[in-house]
Each structure stands twice: as C-alpha cells, then as structure tokens.
Design a protein around this motif. Structure first.
Motif, mmCIF file in Angstrom:
data_model
loop_
_atom_site.group_PDB
_atom_site.id
_atom_site.type_symbol
_atom_site.label_atom_id
_atom_site.label_comp_id
_atom_site.label_asym_id
_atom_site.label_seq_id
_atom_site.Cartn_x
_atom_site.Cartn_y
_atom_site.Cartn_z
ATOM 1 N N ILE A 36 0.683 -1.617 0.329
ATOM 2 C CA ILE A 36 0.063 -0.094 0.343
ATOM 3 C C ILE A 36 1.081 1.633 0.090
ATOM 4 C CG2 ILE A 36 -2.324 -1.160 0.946
ATOM 5 C CD1 ILE A 36 -1.194 -0.071 3.748
ATOM 6 N N ALA A 37 0.210 1.979 -0.551
ATOM 7 C CA ALA A 37 1.574 3.677 -1.019
ATOM 8 C C ALA A 37 0.777 4.722 -0.243
ATOM 9 C CB ALA A 37 2.051 3.579 -1.894
ATOM 10 N N THR A 38 1.477 5.697 -0.256
ATOM 11 C CA THR A 38 0.617 7.290 0.368
ATOM 12 C C THR A 38 1.544 8.318 -0.589
ATOM 13 O OG1 THR A 38 -0.153 6.348 2.418
ATOM 14 C CG2 THR A 38 0.036 8.624 2.217
ATOM 15 N N HIS A 39 1.106 8.849 -1.125
ATOM 16 C CA HIS A 39 1.648 10.051 -1.295
ATOM 17 C C HIS A 39 1.636 11.550 -1.037
ATOM 18 C CE1 HIS A 39 1.436 7.570 -5.188
ATOM 19 N NE2 HIS A 39 0.813 7.287 -5.199
ATOM 20 N N ILE A 40 3.008 12.171 -0.621
ATOM 21 C CA ILE A 40 2.684 12.906 0.515
ATOM 22 C C ILE A 40 3.684 13.473 0.301
ATOM 23 C CG2 ILE A 40 1.124 12.132 2.339
ATOM 24 C CD1 ILE A 40 3.203 10.894 3.445
ATOM 25 N N PRO A 41 3.677 15.713 0.432
ATOM 26 C CA PRO A 41 5.080 15.665 0.788
ATOM 27 C C PRO A 41 5.894 15.629 2.669
ATOM 28 C CG PRO A 41 3.867 17.244 1.896
ATOM 29 C CD PRO A 41 2.408 15.875 1.800
ATOM 30 N N LEU A 42 7.385 15.361 2.681
ATOM 31 C CA LEU A 42 7.856 15.275 3.541
ATOM 32 C C LEU A 42 9.647 15.956 3.301
ATOM 33 C CD1 LEU A 42 8.527 10.978 1.517
ATOM 34 C CD2 LEU A 42 7.106 11.890 3.730
ATOM 35 N N HIS A 43 9.790 16.005 4.550
ATOM 36 C CA HIS A 43 11.176 16.604 5.146
ATOM 37 C C HIS A 43 12.224 15.772 5.269
ATOM 38 C CE1 HIS A 43 11.786 19.999 7.409
ATOM 39 N NE2 HIS A 43 12.421 20.166 6.759
ATOM 40 N N LEU A 44 13.534 16.264 4.702
ATOM 41 C CA LEU A 44 14.189 15.170 5.102
ATOM 42 C C LEU A 44 14.749 16.343 6.580
ATOM 43 C CD1 LEU A 44 17.003 13.406 4.434
ATOM 44 C CD2 LEU A 44 18.356 15.328 3.290
ATOM 45 N N ASN A 45 15.229 15.376 7.947
ATOM 46 C CA ASN A 45 16.283 15.902 8.972
ATOM 47 C C ASN A 45 17.175 14.810 9.880
ATOM 48 O OD1 ASN A 45 13.942 17.852 9.884
ATOM 49 N ND2 ASN A 45 13.075 15.985 9.482
ATOM 50 N N LYS A 46 18.013 15.986 10.301
ATOM 51 C CA LYS A 46 19.260 15.824 10.603
ATOM 52 C C LYS A 46 18.895 15.479 12.032
ATOM 53 C CE LYS A 46 24.022 15.036 10.642
ATOM 54 N NZ LYS A 46 25.286 15.329 10.488
ATOM 55 N N ASN A 47 19.172 14.112 13.180
ATOM 56 C CA ASN A 47 19.354 14.253 14.285
ATOM 57 C C ASN A 47 20.596 13.791 14.986
ATOM 58 O OD1 ASN A 47 18.743 14.258 17.063
ATOM 59 N ND2 ASN A 47 17.101 13.568 17.108
ATOM 60 N N GLY A 48 21.649 14.707 15.165
ATOM 61 C CA GLY A 48 22.750 14.187 15.685
ATOM 62 C C GLY A 48 23.595 13.296 14.182
ATOM 63 N N GLU A 49 24.223 12.599 14.703
ATOM 64 C CA GLU A 49 23.981 11.753 12.569
ATOM 65 C C GLU A 49 23.457 10.927 12.011
ATOM 66 O OE1 GLU A 49 27.040 12.099 12.111
ATOM 67 O OE2 GLU A 49 27.813 14.066 14.530
ATOM 68 N N GLU A 50 22.468 11.123 12.187
ATOM 69 C CA GLU A 50 21.758 10.850 11.968
ATOM 70 C C GLU A 50 20.602 11.113 10.966
ATOM 71 O OE1 GLU A 50 21.166 6.768 12.082
ATOM 72 O OE2 GLU A 50 22.801 6.957 13.978
ATOM 73 N N TYR A 51 19.270 10.318 10.031
ATOM 74 C CA TYR A 51 18.932 10.935 8.982
ATOM 75 C C TYR A 51 17.454 10.711 9.000
ATOM 76 C CZ TYR A 51 22.964 14.433 7.601
ATOM 77 O OH TYR A 51 23.097 15.439 6.634
ATOM 78 N N TYR A 52 16.264 11.559 8.447
ATOM 79 C CA TYR A 52 15.335 10.718 9.190
ATOM 80 C C TYR A 52 14.584 11.701 7.812
ATOM 81 C CZ TYR A 52 15.758 9.166 13.919
ATOM 82 O OH TYR A 52 16.844 8.729 14.710
ATOM 83 N N ILE A 53 13.379 10.837 7.487
ATOM 84 C CA ILE A 53 12.353 11.336 6.290
ATOM 85 C C ILE A 53 11.082 11.432 7.758
ATOM 86 C CG2 ILE A 53 10.649 11.244 4.807
ATOM 87 C CD1 ILE A 53 13.472 11.155 4.179
ATOM 88 N N THR A 54 10.528 12.669 7.520
ATOM 89 C CA THR A 54 9.090 13.358 8.203
ATOM 90 C C THR A 54 8.058 13.707 7.616
ATOM 91 O OG1 THR A 54 10.364 15.399 8.953
ATOM 92 C CG2 THR A 54 10.834 13.766 10.237
ATOM 93 N N GLY A 55 7.232 13.195 7.986
ATOM 94 C CA GLY A 55 5.691 13.516 7.011
ATOM 95 C C GLY A 55 4.184 13.440 8.123
ATOM 96 N N HIS A 56 3.282 13.304 8.023
ATOM 97 C CA HIS A 56 2.187 13.458 7.810
ATOM 98 C C HIS A 56 1.437 12.249 7.279
ATOM 99 C CE1 HIS A 56 1.643 17.230 7.129
ATOM 100 N NE2 HIS A 56 0.038 16.477 6.835
ATOM 101 N N ILE A 57 0.310 11.350 7.749
ATOM 102 C CA ILE A 57 -1.015 11.175 7.273
ATOM 103 C C ILE A 57 -2.715 11.495 8.186
ATOM 104 C CG2 ILE A 57 0.384 9.802 5.314
ATOM 105 C CD1 ILE A 57 -0.366 7.107 7.221
ATOM 106 N N ALA A 58 -3.208 11.265 7.375
ATOM 107 C CA ALA A 58 -4.549 11.037 7.899
ATOM 108 C C ALA A 58 -5.165 10.305 8.737
ATOM 109 C CB ALA A 58 -6.111 11.720 6.232
ATOM 110 N N TYR A 59 -5.536 10.613 9.555
ATOM 111 C CA TYR A 59 -5.790 9.308 10.620
ATOM 112 C C TYR A 59 -6.324 8.479 9.758
ATOM 113 C CZ TYR A 59 -7.132 7.422 15.617
ATOM 114 O OH TYR A 59 -7.440 6.788 16.183
#
Length: 207
Positions: A36-59
């Motif tokens: 299953i897939a969702t198409h959404i805007p995403l944000h690249l973040n860095k926390n310390g030495e780790e990188y994360y992709i963040t976003g949100h979807i409908a409940y």
C-alpha cells in the motif's frame, strides 16, 4: 532498485539536494502481504548523526497502522523523466527512458504531538516563507491547529539504506549525448525539457 554502474549516485550531498527539490514522495508499506502507498510531502531531517524522513498522513489512512508491523518502509522520490528515441543516436539502437530516482529504506515510528507540531511548523516555513502573505504556524489560531492536528498522524523514518539513480545517458558518446539534449529541448513535454536542462548542467559541471 536495479541500478547499472553508469547511473548509480553515491554522493550524499547530491542525494540530499535531489530529495529537497523533489520532496513530494511515495511511502510504501505492506498490509497482510499487499503493498500500500501514500503520496505526500516529506521532510529530510538530521538528528545528531542520524537522518530521518518525516511527514504526516490522515488519521483515517490505515497505512500508519502498518508502521509497527513493517520491518522497513520504502520511500520513493522521483524527478523529471523523458522518453529517449534511438533515432537521436548516430547508430542503430533501441529507445529508452531517462530519469532520476531515489529509494530510501528505514524503520518508521509515530511522532509525539510536540514533534509533530515542530515538523508541521518546519513544513509551513519551507513552502510559505517566500510568499507575500505567508501562512506560518504562529500565524494560525490555536483553535484551528488543535482541531486539524487531531485528524493527522505524524511519523519519522530512520534512514537505513539509500539507493539513488541518475539515468541520464551517461553511457552514450559525446555526439549522442548532445543530440539527445537538442531533441529533448524540442519536445512539447515540459519534463523532457527539464531532463535536457539537467543533462546540460551535468555536462557543464564535468568540464
């Protein structure tokens, strides 16, 4: 993603630049063996030495409930792409397709409410700060924000693996490469012209 050696991208700075420029991505998980897939805007973040992709979807989007059961989530980013006619080569060959794409694999977890609020504030800033009347987090009423935030679920994906491809005719000789750029610029499809610009910029950087 299958990536022949000609097209593999390993420069993380270039990958980050691509992700930030093409941040409307596709999040893929599985539910009872079905993708299953969702198409959404995403944000690249860095926390310390780790990188994360963040976003949100409908409940109401059941995909967020699969984050706990999926060992890894796939995030797909795609840039402009274009059909390449083999009639543009100086020799007999078959047609192909040029494109840029990034696949990211990682473990997804749900954001706490304060983390979600911070992520939403960053998202608004990214897309609104350059506008004449920007809609920023601090400009919105607390009543509106509290109501809207109840209808979404925030998440972060810790990046474990990155696969990146720039398939831009790097395996062609200079004459064919320049011919492809010339013909792409004549195409009516705006994405073909974008691919031509990317190929042309790549040529300039390599000089």
């Amino acid at each position: 993603m299958f990536i022949p050696k000609y097209y593999k991208v390993t420069d993380f700075e270039k990958i980050k630049e691509f992700i930030n420029a093409n941040s409307f991505g596709t999040v893929v998980t599985t539910e009872k063996g079905k993708p299953i897939a969702t198409h959404i805007p995403l944000h690249l973040n860095k926390n310390g030495e780790e990188y994360y992709i963040t976003g949100h979807i409908a409940y109401g989007n059941r995909q967020w409930r699969t984050f706990d059961t999926c060992e890894e989530v796939l995030v797909i980013y795609q840039g402009p792409h274009a059909y390449i006619s083999s009639s543009w080569y100086g020799h007999e060959n078959v047609p192909t397709w040029n494109y840029q794409a990034v696949h990211i694999y990682g473990k997804a977890t749900i954001l706490e409410e304060e983390e979600l609020k911070d992520d939403l504030a960053q998202l608004l800033k990214k897309y609104e700060k350059h506008r004449k009347a920007p809609i920023l987090w601090d400009n919105l009423s607390s009543q509106l924000l509290e109501r809207e935030i109840k209808g979404i679920v925030g998440f972060k994906i810790k990046i474990n693996e990155i696969q990146a491809a720039d398939k831009l005719s790097q395996n062609r000789n200079e004459g064919d490469y320049l011919s492809i750029i010339k013909h792409l610029k004549k195409e009516e499809n705006p994405m073909s012209q974008q691919v031509a610009d990317i190929m042309e910029n790549r040529l300039e950087k390599d000089k």
